[in-house]
Enzyme design. Structure first.
Site, mmCIF file in Angstrom:
data_model
loop_
_atom_site.group_PDB
_atom_site.id
_atom_site.type_symbol
_atom_site.label_atom_id
_atom_site.label_comp_id
_atom_site.label_asym_id
_atom_site.label_seq_id
_atom_site.Cartn_x
_atom_site.Cartn_y
_atom_site.Cartn_z
ATOM 1 N N GLU A 154 -2.525 7.412 -4.868
ATOM 2 C CA GLU A 154 -2.871 6.742 -6.131
ATOM 3 C C GLU A 154 -4.352 6.845 -6.465
ATOM 4 O O GLU A 154 -4.734 6.728 -7.638
ATOM 5 C CB GLU A 154 -2.448 5.270 -6.101
ATOM 6 C CG GLU A 154 -3.254 4.404 -5.137
ATOM 7 C CD GLU A 154 -2.882 2.931 -5.233
ATOM 8 O OE1 GLU A 154 -1.686 2.620 -5.167
ATOM 9 O OE2 GLU A 154 -3.802 2.102 -5.356
ATOM 10 N N ARG B 256 0.859 -1.189 0.000
ATOM 11 C CA ARG B 256 0.000 0.000 0.000
ATOM 12 C C ARG B 256 0.895 1.239 0.000
ATOM 13 O O ARG B 256 1.897 1.289 0.723
ATOM 14 C CB ARG B 256 -0.918 0.031 1.231
ATOM 15 C CG ARG B 256 -2.093 -0.931 1.160
ATOM 16 C CD ARG B 256 -3.108 -0.523 0.088
ATOM 17 N NE ARG B 256 -4.245 -1.445 0.004
ATOM 18 C CZ ARG B 256 -4.324 -2.478 -0.830
ATOM 19 N NH1 ARG B 256 -3.324 -2.744 -1.648
ATOM 20 N NH2 ARG B 256 -5.404 -3.231 -0.866
ATOM 21 N N HIS C 47 -0.542 -0.195 -9.827
ATOM 22 C CA HIS C 47 -1.276 -1.158 -8.995
ATOM 23 C C HIS C 47 -1.767 -2.354 -9.827
ATOM 24 O O HIS C 47 -2.968 -2.614 -9.912
ATOM 25 C CB HIS C 47 -2.457 -0.471 -8.279
ATOM 26 C CG HIS C 47 -2.843 -1.159 -7.010
ATOM 27 N ND1 HIS C 47 -3.163 -0.481 -5.863
ATOM 28 C CD2 HIS C 47 -2.929 -2.477 -6.693
ATOM 29 C CE1 HIS C 47 -3.461 -1.348 -4.909
ATOM 30 N NE2 HIS C 47 -3.328 -2.577 -5.401
HETATM 31 P P1 NAD Z 1 -1.546 -11.285 4.742
HETATM 32 O O1 NAD Z 1 -2.622 -10.829 5.670
HETATM 33 O O2 NAD Z 1 -1.486 -12.722 4.368
HETATM 34 O O3 NAD Z 1 -0.121 -10.879 5.321
HETATM 35 C C1 NAD Z 1 0.136 -9.681 5.944
HETATM 36 C C2 NAD Z 1 1.212 -9.976 6.983
HETATM 37 O O4 NAD Z 1 1.611 -8.727 7.556
HETATM 38 C C3 NAD Z 1 0.708 -10.870 8.134
HETATM 39 O O5 NAD Z 1 1.601 -11.942 8.321
HETATM 40 C C4 NAD Z 1 0.673 -9.924 9.325
HETATM 41 O O6 NAD Z 1 0.967 -10.585 10.564
HETATM 42 C C5 NAD Z 1 1.789 -8.969 8.940
HETATM 43 N N1 NAD Z 1 1.756 -7.713 9.667
HETATM 44 C C6 NAD Z 1 0.684 -7.053 10.169
HETATM 45 N N2 NAD Z 1 1.088 -5.941 10.803
HETATM 46 C C7 NAD Z 1 2.446 -5.909 10.696
HETATM 47 C C8 NAD Z 1 3.439 -5.025 11.162
HETATM 48 N N3 NAD Z 1 3.107 -3.961 11.878
HETATM 49 N N4 NAD Z 1 4.734 -5.293 10.867
HETATM 50 C C9 NAD Z 1 5.072 -6.396 10.150
HETATM 51 N N5 NAD Z 1 4.168 -7.281 9.689
HETATM 52 C C10 NAD Z 1 2.867 -7.037 9.969
HETATM 53 O O7 NAD Z 1 -1.696 -10.348 3.460
HETATM 54 P P2 NAD Z 1 -1.115 -10.641 1.994
HETATM 55 O O8 NAD Z 1 -2.146 -11.354 1.206
HETATM 56 O O9 NAD Z 1 0.246 -11.194 2.106
HETATM 57 O O10 NAD Z 1 -1.069 -9.151 1.432
HETATM 58 C C11 NAD Z 1 -0.143 -8.193 1.934
HETATM 59 C C12 NAD Z 1 -0.544 -6.820 1.446
HETATM 60 O O11 NAD Z 1 -0.361 -6.768 0.032
HETATM 61 C C13 NAD Z 1 -2.024 -6.513 1.652
HETATM 62 O O12 NAD Z 1 -2.235 -5.909 2.900
HETATM 63 C C14 NAD Z 1 -2.356 -5.572 0.530
HETATM 64 O O13 NAD Z 1 -2.251 -4.239 1.031
HETATM 65 C C15 NAD Z 1 -1.256 -5.799 -0.492
HETATM 66 N N6 NAD Z 1 -1.736 -6.272 -1.792
HETATM 67 C C16 NAD Z 1 -1.365 -5.585 -2.908
HETATM 68 C C17 NAD Z 1 -1.754 -6.029 -4.173
HETATM 69 C C18 NAD Z 1 -1.354 -5.331 -5.436
HETATM 70 O O14 NAD Z 1 -1.942 -5.584 -6.499
HETATM 71 N N7 NAD Z 1 -0.350 -4.469 -5.428
HETATM 72 C C19 NAD Z 1 -2.570 -7.170 -4.254
HETATM 73 C C20 NAD Z 1 -2.908 -7.850 -3.095
HETATM 74 C C21 NAD Z 1 -2.491 -7.406 -1.855
#
Ligand code: NAD
Length: 338
Positions: free
Chosen positions: A264, A235, A296
């Site tokens: 964005e 994000r 994105h």
């Molecule tokens: P997920 O929920 O499986 O993983 C997120 C991880 O972050 C978890 O393990 C959680 O414990 C950890 N976390 C939470 N707070 C934290 C902190 N303060 N410090 C360190 N780690 C922390 O999510 P995911 O499916 O792996 O997705 C991750 C991110 O990717 C999503 O939140 C989303 O914003 C982003 N995303 C972007 C796209 C894109 O097209 N660019 C697509 C999907 C997801």
């Protein structure tokens, strides 16, 4: 169920319609983004389906509640654009697609890292101009470099695995919970500030929460290793853009690849090629030869779009049938500070 699907592009309509053949919901595809002005378009629908940059704040939720909406179905994983407390107060359930294809985002992340650090887009632009000179295109091996992965959930874990097992990087990780399978392949969990001080490459995969907002700021950049490479496919607001620009100008930051950007919502997913972009920070970012920005699109694979459509429509069917909502989002999902 009658669903107002906001902010739709041709690819959303295609994949949602294909999947809906199995669900039979009554889908109304709307082009505008959901906001306080467009919320009344949801009248006559019990659910709205929205994407990452639809602003689902308290005012919008109140407008939705007024026209009878009882469900917000996010066709994405992140849910930072929804006021969950307001939704709860108004009795509106919120569901998301927690995992559609973490591989899509993880693969794109590694692609961006290689592209920016080996300067592939610049090289391609040169070759198209019959300029085959290599000056200025020197990259660095990934093998043996120290990469910090912030957030080792579904996407971060895949990235960590590819970088560790595939490229032979030293991988540091920070998360609220260590993943023993990653530790077994040599990924080392360290506190986040240690990771940010030690890593040569940082890739962000944690959600955007109040605690992770601008986790890369001027202080972090100042204390980071010289020549830091930053990749963000999570994000935009995880990074303080002004501080990033200062870090690039000072040559403290070697390269940056972004699939997401703080502001964005005003830019991405639209063709603005005939417009004047008023966002000076964004325009400044684009002027750096060592910055690569995509709009994105890390999620954008056929597999991911099918999975997003399938899970979203299944959640709507569960809601309609009064079944438990496996993909419900509530305030408890926002991680505590660390
Ligand atoms: P997920 O929920 O499986 O993983 C997120 C991880 O972050 C978890 O393990 C959680 O414990 C950890 N976390 C939470 N707070 C934290 C902190 N303060 N410090 C360190 N780690 C922390 O999510 P995911 O499916 O792996 O997705 C991750 C991110 O990717 C999503 O939140 C989303 O914003 C982003 N995303 C972007 C796209 C894109 O097209 N660019 C697509 C999907 C997801």
């Amino acid at each position: 169920m009658r669903v107002a699907v906001f902010n739709t592009k041709a690819y959303d309509r295609r994949f949602l319609s294909e999947a809906n053949a199995r669900f039979g919901h009554d889908l109304t595809f709307l082009e505008p983004r959901l906001d306080v002005l467009t919320a009344p378009l949801a009248a006559g629908h019990e659910a709205v389906c929205v994407f990452v940059n639809d602003g689902v704040d308290g005012t919008v939720l109140e407008a939705l509640a007024k026209v009878g909406v009882r469900l917000v179905a996010l066709r994405c994983a992140g849910f930072n654009n929804v006021d969950l407390a307001a939704a709860e107060r108004l009795g509106i359930a919120v569901v998301r697609v927690p995992a559609y294809s973490p591989h899509a985002v993880a693969e794109f992340t590694v692609g961006l890292l290689l592209a920016v650090d080996r300067q592939i887009p610049r090289a391609w632009a040169r070759v198209r101009e019959n300029n085959f000179a290599l000056d200025g295109l020197i990259g660095r091996n990934l093998h043996g470099r120290t990469v910090g992965v912030v957030g080792t959930g579904k996407i971060g874990a895949l990235v960590a695995r590819v970088l560790r097992a595939g490229f032979g990087c030293t991988v540091l990780a920070s998360d609220l919970h260590a993943d023993p399978e990653l530790e077994a392949i040599g990924v080392r969990y360290v506190p986040r500030d240690e990771l940010l001080r030690t890593a040569e490459i940082v890739t962000l995969h944690c959600p955007l929460t109040p605690e992770t907002h601008r986790l890369i700021d001027a202080k972090v950049i100042a204390e980071a290793r010289d020549g830091l490479v930053i990749v963000n496919t999570s994000r935009g607001a995880l990074i303080d853009t002004a501080a990033l620009i200062d870090g690039l100008k000072a040559r403290k930051v070697r390269a940056v690849a972004l699939d997401v950007y703080e502001q964005e919502a005003d830019l991405f997913f639209e063709d603005l090629s005939n417009e004047i972009i008023a966002d000076d920070q964004f325009q400044r970012l684009l002027t750096f030869p060592n910055v690569l920005v995509t709009g994105h699109q890390a999620f954008l694979t056929e597999e991911a779009l099918s999975a997003i459509a399938e899970t979203t429509l299944a959640s709507i069917a569960d809601f309609e049938a009064g079944r438990p909502l496996a993909n419900r989002v509530d305030a408890a999902l926002i991680a505590p500070a660390r």
